[in-house]
Design an enzyme around this catalytic site. Structure first.
Site, PDB file in Angstrom:
ATOM      1  N   SER A 144       0.849  -1.188   0.000  1.00  0.00           N
ATOM      2  CA  SER A 144       0.000   0.000   0.000  1.00  0.00           C
ATOM      3  C   SER A 144       0.889   1.243   0.000  1.00  0.00           C
ATOM      4  O   SER A 144       2.107   1.160   0.018  1.00  0.00           O
ATOM      5  CB  SER A 144      -0.926  -0.028   1.207  1.00  0.00           C
ATOM      6  OG  SER A 144      -1.820  -1.127   1.125  1.00  0.00           O
TER       7      SER A 144
ATOM      8  N   HIS B 288       0.541   3.281  -2.519  1.00  0.00           N
ATOM      9  CA  HIS B 288       0.584   3.601  -3.950  1.00  0.00           C
ATOM     10  C   HIS B 288      -0.810   3.898  -4.492  1.00  0.00           C
ATOM     11  O   HIS B 288      -1.019   3.849  -5.698  1.00  0.00           O
ATOM     12  CB  HIS B 288       1.179   2.431  -4.728  1.00  0.00           C
ATOM     13  CG  HIS B 288       2.487   1.951  -4.207  1.00  0.00           C
ATOM     14  ND1 HIS B 288       3.567   2.791  -4.057  1.00  0.00           N
ATOM     15  CD2 HIS B 288       2.894   0.731  -3.780  1.00  0.00           C
ATOM     16  CE1 HIS B 288       4.590   2.088  -3.572  1.00  0.00           C
ATOM     17  NE2 HIS B 288       4.201   0.848  -3.387  1.00  0.00           N
TER      18      HIS B 288
ATOM     19  N   HIS C  48       9.047   3.380  -3.749  1.00  0.00           N
ATOM     20  CA  HIS C  48       9.153   2.888  -2.375  1.00  0.00           C
ATOM     21  C   HIS C  48      10.001   3.790  -1.484  1.00  0.00           C
ATOM     22  O   HIS C  48      10.561   3.342  -0.491  1.00  0.00           O
ATOM     23  CB  HIS C  48       9.722   1.466  -2.357  1.00  0.00           C
ATOM     24  CG  HIS C  48       8.802   0.461  -2.945  1.00  0.00           C
ATOM     25  ND1 HIS C  48       8.975  -0.072  -4.199  1.00  0.00           N
ATOM     26  CD2 HIS C  48       7.658  -0.091  -2.466  1.00  0.00           C
ATOM     27  CE1 HIS C  48       8.008  -0.915  -4.461  1.00  0.00           C
ATOM     28  NE2 HIS C  48       7.190  -0.949  -3.433  1.00  0.00           N
TER      29      HIS C  48
ATOM     30  N   SER D  78      12.089 -11.767   3.516  1.00  0.00           N
ATOM     31  CA  SER D  78      12.868 -12.821   4.166  1.00  0.00           C
ATOM     32  C   SER D  78      12.013 -14.053   4.440  1.00  0.00           C
ATOM     33  O   SER D  78      12.422 -15.186   4.165  1.00  0.00           O
ATOM     34  CB  SER D  78      13.467 -12.302   5.483  1.00  0.00           C
ATOM     35  OG  SER D  78      14.373 -11.260   5.242  1.00  0.00           O
TER      36      SER D  78
ATOM     37  N   THR E 138      23.516 -12.066  -1.781  1.00  0.00           N
ATOM     38  CA  THR E 138      22.290 -12.475  -1.093  1.00  0.00           C
ATOM     39  C   THR E 138      22.601 -13.709  -0.240  1.00  0.00           C
ATOM     40  O   THR E 138      23.737 -14.183  -0.197  1.00  0.00           O
ATOM     41  CB  THR E 138      21.172 -12.842  -2.083  1.00  0.00           C
ATOM     42  OG1 THR E 138      21.511 -14.066  -2.745  1.00  0.00           O
ATOM     43  CG2 THR E 138      20.971 -11.738  -3.116  1.00  0.00           C
TER      44      THR E 138
ATOM     45  N   GLY F  99      21.556 -11.377   5.042  1.00  0.00           N
ATOM     46  CA  GLY F  99      20.919 -12.659   4.739  1.00  0.00           C
ATOM     47  C   GLY F  99      21.918 -13.790   4.661  1.00  0.00           C
ATOM     48  O   GLY F  99      21.668 -14.907   5.152  1.00  0.00           O
TER      49      GLY F  99
END
Length: 581
Positions: free
Chosen positions: A60, A62, A226, A455, A504, A567
């Protein structure tokens, strides 16, 4: 207290969805999944089940995306996550099920190219397929901010994807097949380009300051939705100069992501207000974009759509999306009627509650084959001990993982991981340890529900895919587990887009899996686990010297990415704990 007129930081998304349902009687709102669906798909006479349904989801903040595009001729259902957070797999699966159960035409899930959306929507698609539904997923990317694609997470999905919603939605409304819809998505993506500029950042609900500030006399060029900064900082100028810079970047010849706009082309254009521009500014920008395309570039603008189509809260900026109308059928499809309020006709369907039935959202998963069992009590005890070691030892690293995550993330990697570990701890006593496929299946559910976000989705895909591949015994226990974990890694790459070397978790996980694959069968478990932990530790350390090529870190300037990937270090800590069970 803040100057924002929101119910609360926790409830603002739910309040917005309730308002969408209240103002559009044709909507069905399922609050537990933050799901809005077109009631037509729930009609008891089966109307709506004869055609391909489009589904999407996303964070949300947007608005009016994504629920504003639900309606005939566009989306059948849409699911909203919290602000700037992808919706969980269960919610996406609920949206697919709403329009896909008993629908032989199938469902097309259109996903914006962000890692969290790909992971969570991908997991939902896999679950719905396992339940017998016909589902395809298309990942849309129309961003032209990057100049090179190699070694990146790819083109972000931005407001140009609304062209896909409208054209493909009109096609499926007219009876196009799932294959035809997928092919048109691909053709449209090659003909769409989007570029943006902003004079200020956006402010999250409840926050007192924007996520980033823009200095006097400059603007951020090539930004997403974002709250991230742009690909470059440019000098602010007049309206004409800013629009010229935007169009030049959109079509620059030295860019792999450029839109190949030619004189004589017919185009449709979206002028998207990112949230903070006045209507007068937007109208001036619209006029200038059309003028420069027509007069300076010899392009015929057939349709232009100004407005707030996909915002970034209150950001003062805009995106310009251009679609080359390479197919003569696309313009009539753009003009085809739709009841989706964001395109912009309000949905005034007045069907009553008695005319539709609530969807059955329970997924019936294919029962995991129990052909592979741990019949030896020592093996089940070892599996339990490994899980207990993770629960006991990994929480001590929470703050370190959070610190590693602050340079290119939300600073919550450790906290998120511990939520998953706490979930494992709660489920540990009831795990059917004799059946590894079921254990892995539970771990997949726990990580998705307790961790959430990207994640949780990544770990859930790892365990879910591994569970499906561990059901058939191989020549040895070692080879059986190695095959399953390799399948889990492949699934992460498939839906997340990451490969080894992209900075990653895979940079720690894949070396450990390779050790497992290459270990002799006569080595004891502790020896193998210690070798795997060492490989993961070495792989994690290497990420400190890698450039980010997948996930959110790819949109952060290189000089701001430092230290090991959080990560990857998480995986190393987990294997380290298991090696000392």
């Amino acid at each position: 207290m803040t100057s924002q007129l929101l119910a609360s930081r926790e409830r603002c998304v739910d309040e917005g969805l309730e308002a969408a349902a209240a103002t559009n009687p044709g909507y069905l709102y399922i609050p537990e999944h933050r799901l809005i669906a077109d009631r037509r798909w729930l009609m008891k006479d089966g109307k709506g089940k004869h055609q391909v349904a489009l589904v999407t989801g996303g964070g949300s903040g947007h608005e009016p995306f994504c629920v504003g595009y639900v309606g005939t001729g566009m989306l059948g259902a849409a699911v909203a996550g919290h602000v700037f957070t992808s919706p969980p797999p269960a919610a996406v699966a609920a949206a697919i099920t709403t329009v896909g159960r008993d629908n032989p035409a199938g469902v097309l899930v259109v996903v914006f190219n962000y890692t969290g959306d790909r992971i969570n929507c991908g997991l939902a698609v896999e679950r719905c397929r396992a339940a017998g539904m016909k589902v395809e997923m298309y990942v849309s990317g129309d961003d032209t901010a990057l100049t090179q694609l190699e070694g990146t997470a790819g083109r972000r999905g931005l407001c140009g994807t609304m062209f896909i919603f409208k054209i493909v939605g009109a096609m499926t409304e007219a009876g196009a097949s799932l294959e035809e819809a997928m092919n048109t998505c691909k053709r449209l993506s090659e003909a769409i380009g989007t570029i943006g500029v902003a004079a200020s950042g956006c402010t999250l609900p409840g926050a007192s300051a924007p996520l980033f500030t823009v200095g006097e006399g400059v603007m951020e060029l090539g930004l997403g939705v974002h709250g991230e900064t742009g690909a470059a900082t440019i000098k602010a100028g007049t309206l004409q100069e800013v629009v010229e810079m935007l169009l030049n970047h959109l079509t620059r010849k030295d860019s792999e992501t450029r839109l190949d706009l030619q004189s004589g082309d017919k185009v449709a254009v979206i002028i998207n207000n990112l949230g903070g521009l006045s209507q007068l500014e937007l109208s001036n920008l619209t006029n200038e974009v059309v003028s420069q395309l027509t007069e300076n570039r010899g392009v015929e603008v057939k349709r232009v759509y100004p407005g707030q189509l996909m915002t970034s809260l209150d950001m003062r900026g805009l995106h310009v999306s251009v679609l080359r109308l390479l197919d003569p059928t696309w313009l009539p499809l753009l003009d085809a009627p739709t009841t989706a309020p964001a395109w912009p006709t309000p949905y005034l369907n007045t069907t009553t509650t008695s005319q539709f039935s609530m969807p059955n959202l329970t997924l019936t998963q294919t029962k995991m084959d129990t052909g592979y069992m741990l019949s030896d009590a020592a093996h089940t005890q070892a599996l339990k001990a490994c899980l207990e070691a993770v629960v006991a030892q990994v929480p001590q690293y929470e703050q370190h993982l959070n610190d590693l995550d602050t340079t290119c993330g939300d600073g919550d990697c450790g906290s998120t991981l511990i939520k998953g570990i706490n979930g494992v701890s709660k489920e540990l006593s009831g795990l059917p340890l004799m059946y590894p496929s079921q254990v892995l299946g539970v771990l997949g559910e726990v990580t998705a529900s307790y961790m959430g976000g990207t994640s949780g989705g990544v770990y859930s895909i790892l365990f879910t895919a591994a569970a499906a591949h561990i059901t058939s015994p191989k020549a040895s226990h070692r080879l059986t587990w190695a095959t399953a974990l390799r399948a889990g890694c492949d699934a992460i790459s498939k839906y997340g887009g990451a490969r080894q070397g992209d900075r990653t978790m895979l940079d720690a996980l894949l070396p450990a899996v390779e050790v497992l694959e290459g270990s002799p069968d006569n080595h004891d478990l502790r020896t193998i686990l210690k070798a795997m932990a060492t490989a993961a530790d070495e792989g994690s350390k290497k990420t400190a010297y890698m450039g980010a090529r997948a996930g959110r870190a790819t949109y952060v300037r290189a000089e701001n990415v430092s230290g090991e990937d959080a990560g990857a270090r998480s995986v190393a800590y987990i294997l380290q704990a298991m090696a000392h069970y």
